[in-house]
Design an enzyme around this catalytic site. Structure first.
Site, PDB file in Angstrom:
ATOM      1  N   ASP A  43      68.794  33.333  15.249  1.00 36.10           N
ATOM      2  CA  ASP A  43      68.386  34.463  16.130  1.00 36.10           C
ATOM      3  C   ASP A  43      68.520  35.775  15.052  1.00 36.10           C
ATOM      4  O   ASP A  43      68.188  36.950  15.326  1.00 36.10           O
ATOM      5  CB  ASP A  43      69.129  35.024  17.316  1.00 36.10           C
ATOM      6  N   SER A  44      69.028  35.463  13.832  1.00 37.06           N
ATOM      7  CA  SER A  44      68.942  36.486  12.544  1.00 37.06           C
ATOM      8  C   SER A  44      67.681  37.079  12.467  1.00 37.06           C
ATOM      9  O   SER A  44      67.609  37.947  11.906  1.00 37.06           O
ATOM     10  CB  SER A  44      69.590  35.682  11.581  1.00 37.06           C
ATOM     11  N   ASP A  82      67.901  28.865  17.991  1.00 40.27           N
ATOM     12  CA  ASP A  82      69.036  29.733  18.752  1.00 40.27           C
ATOM     13  C   ASP A  82      68.582  29.855  19.921  1.00 40.27           C
ATOM     14  O   ASP A  82      67.619  30.595  20.201  1.00 40.27           O
ATOM     15  CB  ASP A  82      69.317  30.808  17.890  1.00 40.27           C
ATOM     16  N   LYS A 111      70.814  25.738  19.331  1.00 39.81           N
ATOM     17  CA  LYS A 111      72.198  26.167  18.830  1.00 39.81           C
ATOM     18  C   LYS A 111      72.503  27.233  19.855  1.00 39.81           C
ATOM     19  O   LYS A 111      71.939  28.299  20.244  1.00 39.81           O
ATOM     20  CB  LYS A 111      72.059  26.649  17.173  1.00 39.81           C
ATOM     21  N   GLU A 113      75.695  29.851  20.593  1.00 36.82           N
ATOM     22  CA  GLU A 113      77.141  30.700  20.385  1.00 36.82           C
ATOM     23  C   GLU A 113      78.099  30.731  21.638  1.00 36.82           C
ATOM     24  O   GLU A 113      77.602  31.441  22.857  1.00 36.82           O
ATOM     25  CB  GLU A 113      76.950  31.998  19.821  1.00 36.82           C
ATOM     26  N   GLU A 180      81.052  29.540  11.061  1.00 40.94           N
ATOM     27  CA  GLU A 180      80.746  30.788  10.263  1.00 40.94           C
ATOM     28  C   GLU A 180      81.800  31.542  10.036  1.00 40.94           C
ATOM     29  O   GLU A 180      82.646  32.274  10.929  1.00 40.94           O
ATOM     30  CB  GLU A 180      79.679  31.637  11.216  1.00 40.94           C
TER      31      GLU A 180
HETATM   32  O1  KIV Z   1      70.950  33.238  13.142  1.00 38.51           O
HETATM   33  C1  KIV Z   1      71.313  32.551  12.052  1.00 38.51           C
HETATM   34  O2  KIV Z   1      70.697  33.009  11.048  1.00 38.51           O
HETATM   35  C2  KIV Z   1      72.481  31.867  12.126  1.00 38.51           C
HETATM   36  C3  KIV Z   1      73.061  31.035  10.982  1.00 38.51           C
HETATM   37  C4  KIV Z   1      73.668  32.543  10.009  1.00 38.51           C
HETATM   38  C5  KIV Z   1      73.799  30.268  11.017  1.00 38.51           C
HETATM   39  O3  KIV Z   1      72.991  31.689  13.237  1.00 38.51           O
END
Ligand code: KIV
Length: 263
Positions: A43-44, A82, A111, A113, A180
């Site tokens: 999600d970055s 994500d 993934k 969080e 992280e």
């Molecule tokens: O969204 C992302 O890029 C991440 C990584 C930094 C692990 O979660």
């Protein structure tokens, strides 16, 4: 590599897992020809691609669109996507719809969080046939509560909380964990205590693999250089120099040449 089971095999064989972020089709095609094991549609992308100031702005639509673009490259790499901000807080139906959309777009694992006490959502996803990668330590979706992008688990109490949460995520069925920005001793202890692989970013050496944002490792932004990033290329300079060559050739009239034109 096409399944989370391969991540576990890498841990068991003491081979390091190499993961990078990937948000688009042409990059996926190139990464497909490298030694990375796993593409993270993180999600970055809301920050790197869309210019927002946090990952809170990544929507399900964005995540699905980018996942599908990466998947269409048909690489042999495992694709992890994500779940966006609040996906596990909007009710079971929303979580299932989000998981459904991302898996159908081509993700092979999701993934998530989480905070301590939220492991039941991991169990729910896993029981529904969705492989899950947990994410602990600095969880960027919680940045507004954490008060910035800071190393987590420095105080003894926070250290224990992250350790327990990691163990609970494994018990809930997670296939791997991203750690992280945590102190290296904490990452080492988690990696030792868990049978599932750990993938670190700002978590030191004693983890089962590493992940970096691709643009960070390529040095695409010379202004952004946190301690845990190593720039393996001078991407910003390479891009500027390439465009410089193009604009100069156009200006001088040396591009296109006769050979590059239709007679
Ligand atoms: O969204 C992302 O890029 C991440 C990584 C930094 C692990 O979660």
């Amino acid at each position: 590599m096409k399944s989370v089971l391969d991540l576990k095999k890498l841990k068991d064989n003491k081979s390091k897992i190499k993961m990078v972020t990937c948000y688009d089709h042409w990059t996926a095609k190139i990464l497909g020809q490298t030694e990375v094991d796993c593409l993270l549609v993180g999600d970055s992308l809301s920050m790197v691609v869309h210019g927002f100031d946090s990952t809170v702005h990544a929507t399900l639509e964005m995540m699905t669109l980018h996942t599908a673009a990466v998947a269409r490259a048909k690489t042999e790499k495992l694709i992890v996507s994500d779940l966006p901000f609040l996906a596990h807080r909007k009710g079971k139906k929303y979580l299932m719809d989000a998981a459904d959309a991302l898996m159908k777009a081509g993700a092979q694992a999701l993934k998530i969080e989480t905070q301590p006490g939220q492991e039941k959502w991991v169990r729910y996803l896993v029981d529904s046939g969705v492989p899950v990668v947990g994410h602990v330590g600095l969880t960027p979706q919680y940045v507004n509560q954490l008060g910035g992008y800071k190393v987590q688990g420095k105080k003894a109490e926070d250290y224990q909380k992250i350790l327990k949460h990691s163990l609970d995520l494994e018990k809930a069925g997670a296939s791997a964990l991203v750690l992280e920005c945590v102190p290296s001793p904490l990452a080492t202890e988690i990696t030792h205590d868990l049978s599932i692989p750990t993938i670190g970013i700002g978590a030191g050496q004693d983890v089962d693999g590493q992940v970096l944002v691709l643009q960070d490792l390529l040095g695409m932004d010379t202004q952004f250089k946190p301690r845990f990033v190593r720039q393996f290329a001078q991407g910003e300079k390479w891009l500027k120099d390439s465009i410089g060559g193009y604009t100069e050739a156009v200006e001088k009239g040396s591009f296109p040449s006769r050979e590059e034109s239709f007679q």
